[in-house]
Motif scaffolding. Structure first.
Motif, PDB file in Angstrom:
ATOM      1  N   CYS A 115      59.103  59.987  15.755  1.00 36.48           N
ATOM      2  CA  CYS A 115      60.203  60.720  15.132  1.00 36.48           C
ATOM      3  C   CYS A 115      59.963  62.208  15.378  1.00 36.48           C
ATOM      4  O   CYS A 115      58.880  62.718  15.080  1.00 36.48           O
ATOM      5  CB  CYS A 115      60.247  60.460  13.633  1.00 36.48           C
ATOM      6  SG  CYS A 115      60.614  58.747  13.195  1.00 36.48           S
ATOM      7  N   VAL A 116      60.972  62.894  15.935  1.00 35.72           N
ATOM      8  CA  VAL A 116      60.829  64.308  16.284  1.00 35.72           C
ATOM      9  C   VAL A 116      61.854  65.138  15.533  1.00 35.72           C
ATOM     10  O   VAL A 116      63.048  64.834  15.571  1.00 35.72           O
ATOM     11  CB  VAL A 116      61.026  64.532  17.806  1.00 35.72           C
ATOM     12  CG1 VAL A 116      60.723  65.985  18.172  1.00 35.72           C
ATOM     13  CG2 VAL A 116      60.185  63.571  18.627  1.00 35.72           C
ATOM     14  N   ALA A 140      56.813  55.210  10.694  1.00 30.83           N
ATOM     15  CA  ALA A 140      56.606  55.977  11.925  1.00 30.83           C
ATOM     16  C   ALA A 140      55.128  55.979  12.293  1.00 30.83           C
ATOM     17  O   ALA A 140      54.258  56.050  11.425  1.00 30.83           O
ATOM     18  CB  ALA A 140      57.098  57.417  11.757  1.00 30.83           C
ATOM     19  N   GLY A 141      54.863  55.915  13.589  1.00 34.01           N
ATOM     20  CA  GLY A 141      53.487  56.028  14.082  1.00 34.01           C
ATOM     21  C   GLY A 141      53.105  57.479  14.301  1.00 34.01           C
ATOM     22  O   GLY A 141      51.961  57.868  14.109  1.00 34.01           O
ATOM     23  N   GLU A 142      54.095  58.266  14.725  1.00 32.89           N
ATOM     24  CA  GLU A 142      53.888  59.688  14.963  1.00 32.89           C
ATOM     25  C   GLU A 142      55.136  60.450  14.530  1.00 32.89           C
ATOM     26  O   GLU A 142      56.257  59.971  14.705  1.00 32.89           O
ATOM     27  CB  GLU A 142      53.621  59.971  16.445  1.00 32.89           C
ATOM     28  CG  GLU A 142      52.361  59.325  16.966  1.00 32.89           C
ATOM     29  CD  GLU A 142      52.017  59.704  18.402  1.00 32.89           C
ATOM     30  OE1 GLU A 142      51.048  59.136  18.919  1.00 32.89           O
ATOM     31  OE2 GLU A 142      52.690  60.574  19.003  1.00 32.89           O
ATOM     32  N   VAL A 143      54.923  61.638  13.970  1.00 27.56           N
ATOM     33  CA  VAL A 143      56.012  62.549  13.652  1.00 27.56           C
ATOM     34  C   VAL A 143      55.678  63.862  14.344  1.00 27.56           C
ATOM     35  O   VAL A 143      54.576  64.383  14.194  1.00 27.56           O
ATOM     36  CB  VAL A 143      56.179  62.757  12.130  1.00 27.56           C
ATOM     37  CG1 VAL A 143      57.251  63.801  11.841  1.00 27.56           C
ATOM     38  CG2 VAL A 143      56.511  61.441  11.433  1.00 27.56           C
ATOM     39  N   TRP A 144      56.629  64.336  15.125  1.00 26.62           N
ATOM     40  CA  TRP A 144      56.435  65.576  15.865  1.00 26.62           C
ATOM     41  C   TRP A 144      57.388  66.633  15.332  1.00 26.62           C
ATOM     42  O   TRP A 144      58.512  66.337  14.960  1.00 26.62           O
ATOM     43  CB  TRP A 144      56.749  65.395  17.342  1.00 26.62           C
ATOM     44  CG  TRP A 144      56.016  64.326  18.081  1.00 26.62           C
ATOM     45  CD1 TRP A 144      54.997  63.527  17.641  1.00 26.62           C
ATOM     46  CD2 TRP A 144      56.275  63.926  19.423  1.00 26.62           C
ATOM     47  NE1 TRP A 144      54.612  62.668  18.619  1.00 26.62           N
ATOM     48  CE2 TRP A 144      55.378  62.888  19.747  1.00 26.62           C
ATOM     49  CE3 TRP A 144      57.186  64.344  20.392  1.00 26.62           C
ATOM     50  CZ2 TRP A 144      55.364  62.268  20.981  1.00 26.62           C
ATOM     51  CZ3 TRP A 144      57.167  63.733  21.630  1.00 26.62           C
ATOM     52  CH2 TRP A 144      56.263  62.714  21.926  1.00 26.62           C
ATOM     53  N   MET A 152      55.173  72.378  20.254  1.00 25.34           N
ATOM     54  CA  MET A 152      55.141  71.031  19.703  1.00 25.34           C
ATOM     55  C   MET A 152      53.920  70.865  18.797  1.00 25.34           C
ATOM     56  O   MET A 152      52.809  71.296  19.141  1.00 25.34           O
ATOM     57  CB  MET A 152      55.089  69.993  20.830  1.00 25.34           C
ATOM     58  CG  MET A 152      56.308  69.987  21.739  1.00 25.34           C
ATOM     59  SD  MET A 152      57.865  69.617  20.905  1.00 25.34           S
ATOM     60  CE  MET A 152      57.543  67.988  20.241  1.00 25.34           C
ATOM     61  N   PHE A 153      54.138  70.190  17.665  1.00 21.38           N
ATOM     62  CA  PHE A 153      53.080  69.871  16.720  1.00 21.38           C
ATOM     63  C   PHE A 153      53.137  68.364  16.498  1.00 21.38           C
ATOM     64  O   PHE A 153      54.170  67.836  16.092  1.00 21.38           O
ATOM     65  CB  PHE A 153      53.271  70.629  15.404  1.00 21.38           C
ATOM     66  CG  PHE A 153      53.149  72.112  15.579  1.00 21.38           C
ATOM     67  CD1 PHE A 153      51.941  72.746  15.376  1.00 21.38           C
ATOM     68  CD2 PHE A 153      54.252  72.874  15.983  1.00 21.38           C
ATOM     69  CE1 PHE A 153      51.821  74.126  15.555  1.00 21.38           C
ATOM     70  CE2 PHE A 153      54.142  74.244  16.168  1.00 21.38           C
ATOM     71  CZ  PHE A 153      52.929  74.877  15.953  1.00 21.38           C
ATOM     72  N   LYS A 166      47.538  66.494  20.891  1.00 17.80           N
ATOM     73  CA  LYS A 166      48.521  65.774  21.701  1.00 17.80           C
ATOM     74  C   LYS A 166      48.865  64.437  21.069  1.00 17.80           C
ATOM     75  O   LYS A 166      48.147  63.923  20.214  1.00 17.80           O
ATOM     76  CB  LYS A 166      48.024  65.573  23.128  1.00 17.80           C
ATOM     77  CG  LYS A 166      46.766  64.737  23.248  1.00 17.80           C
ATOM     78  CD  LYS A 166      46.325  64.663  24.693  1.00 17.80           C
ATOM     79  CE  LYS A 166      45.054  63.841  24.807  1.00 17.80           C
ATOM     80  NZ  LYS A 166      44.637  63.681  26.191  1.00 17.80           N
ATOM     81  N   SER A 167      49.966  63.887  21.509  1.00 22.30           N
ATOM     82  CA  SER A 167      50.436  62.585  21.045  1.00 22.30           C
ATOM     83  C   SER A 167      49.536  61.482  21.595  1.00 22.30           C
ATOM     84  O   SER A 167      49.071  61.568  22.730  1.00 22.30           O
ATOM     85  CB  SER A 167      51.868  62.372  21.541  1.00 22.30           C
ATOM     86  OG  SER A 167      52.248  61.020  21.466  1.00 22.30           O
ATOM     87  N   GLU A 168      49.320  60.448  20.796  1.00 24.27           N
ATOM     88  CA  GLU A 168      48.607  59.266  21.306  1.00 24.27           C
ATOM     89  C   GLU A 168      49.563  58.349  22.066  1.00 24.27           C
ATOM     90  O   GLU A 168      49.171  57.687  23.007  1.00 24.27           O
ATOM     91  CB  GLU A 168      47.952  58.502  20.157  1.00 24.27           C
ATOM     92  CG  GLU A 168      46.759  59.217  19.557  1.00 24.27           C
ATOM     93  CD  GLU A 168      46.082  58.435  18.447  1.00 24.27           C
ATOM     94  OE1 GLU A 168      46.605  57.385  18.005  1.00 24.27           O
ATOM     95  OE2 GLU A 168      45.013  58.887  17.993  1.00 24.27           O
ATOM     96  N   LEU A 169      50.832  58.312  21.645  1.00 25.68           N
ATOM     97  CA  LEU A 169      51.809  57.431  22.287  1.00 25.68           C
ATOM     98  C   LEU A 169      52.372  58.025  23.570  1.00 25.68           C
ATOM     99  O   LEU A 169      52.811  57.294  24.455  1.00 25.68           O
ATOM    100  CB  LEU A 169      52.947  57.109  21.310  1.00 25.68           C
ATOM    101  CG  LEU A 169      52.533  56.305  20.074  1.00 25.68           C
ATOM    102  CD1 LEU A 169      53.697  56.192  19.088  1.00 25.68           C
ATOM    103  CD2 LEU A 169      52.051  54.915  20.477  1.00 25.68           C
ATOM    104  N   CYS A 170      52.384  59.339  23.679  1.00 25.06           N
ATOM    105  CA  CYS A 170      52.858  60.055  24.881  1.00 25.06           C
ATOM    106  C   CYS A 170      51.886  61.190  25.177  1.00 25.06           C
ATOM    107  O   CYS A 170      52.212  62.362  24.986  1.00 25.06           O
ATOM    108  CB  CYS A 170      54.246  60.627  24.658  1.00 25.06           C
ATOM    109  SG  CYS A 170      55.547  59.438  24.548  1.00 25.06           S
TER     110      CYS A 170
END
Length: 178
Positions: A115-116, A140-144, A152-153, A166-170
């Motif tokens: 989710c961004v 959500a696995g990640e929130v950016w 980007m955070f 950095k993101s683990e999924l991307c």
């Protein structure tokens, strides 16, 4: 609470959100209003003005970058049922598997994996911390967050309060989006 008051209780959060969201989406007056419409935990309508050019530009850039990720799809302005109401997410990446199980009546009952939120000058820290917590709670696995300078955070479910590099999924997602 006074036992004599005859007020409804919210028993099933998702059922409440689905019913309220349907009312909101079918309201002809709200259909005429520009901007984002969400609901809070009590079903009250939350409205935001349309985003500015730089917000839209960054939202589009993030959407295009996420659309390259295999096994799912990137979407803009996605409604998610949370314990705090139906919240719109600027950009999401949703796996095909989660899409099959999470989608009900045009709302996701489970947050997408990513989710961004593209931040606007009017956003507050408390507002964004609350939204991040709601999205993690909803799955959500990640929130950016993309700030107003394009930085980007990345926040991970197992470390929700501390941004990581950095993101683990991307993991190849850029640190800055123009």
């Amino acid at each position: 609470m006074n036992a004599g008051l005859d007020l409804p209780e919210i028993g099933d959060r998702h059922a409440f959100n689905l019913a309220r969201w349907k009312e909101i989406c079918e309201d002809p007056q709200l259909a005429k209003v520009g901007g984002r419409v969400e609901s809070d935990a009590h079903g009250h309508i939350l409205m935001s003005p349309p985003p500015g050019f730089s917000h839209s530009s960054r939202q589009s850039a993030i959407l295009l970058l996420l659309s390259k990720k295999k096994g799912g799809r990137a979407l803009a302005e996605c409604p998610v049922s949370t314990s705090g109401g139906v919240r719109g997410v600027d950009v999401v990446w949703l796996s095909d598997l989660r899409a099959e199980s999470a989608l009900k009546e045009n709302i996701l009952l489970t947050s997408p994996e990513i989710c961004v939120e593209v931040l606007s000058p009017g956003n507050t820290r408390a507002e964004m911390e609350e939204k991040r917590a709601l999205l993690f709670e909803a799955g959500a696995g990640e929130v950016w967050f993309c700030d107003t300078k394009g930085r980007m955070f990345f926040f991970l479910k197992n470390q929700p309060d501390e941004a990581v590099e950095k993101s683990e999924l991307c993991p190849d997602f850029p640190a800055v989006v123009e």
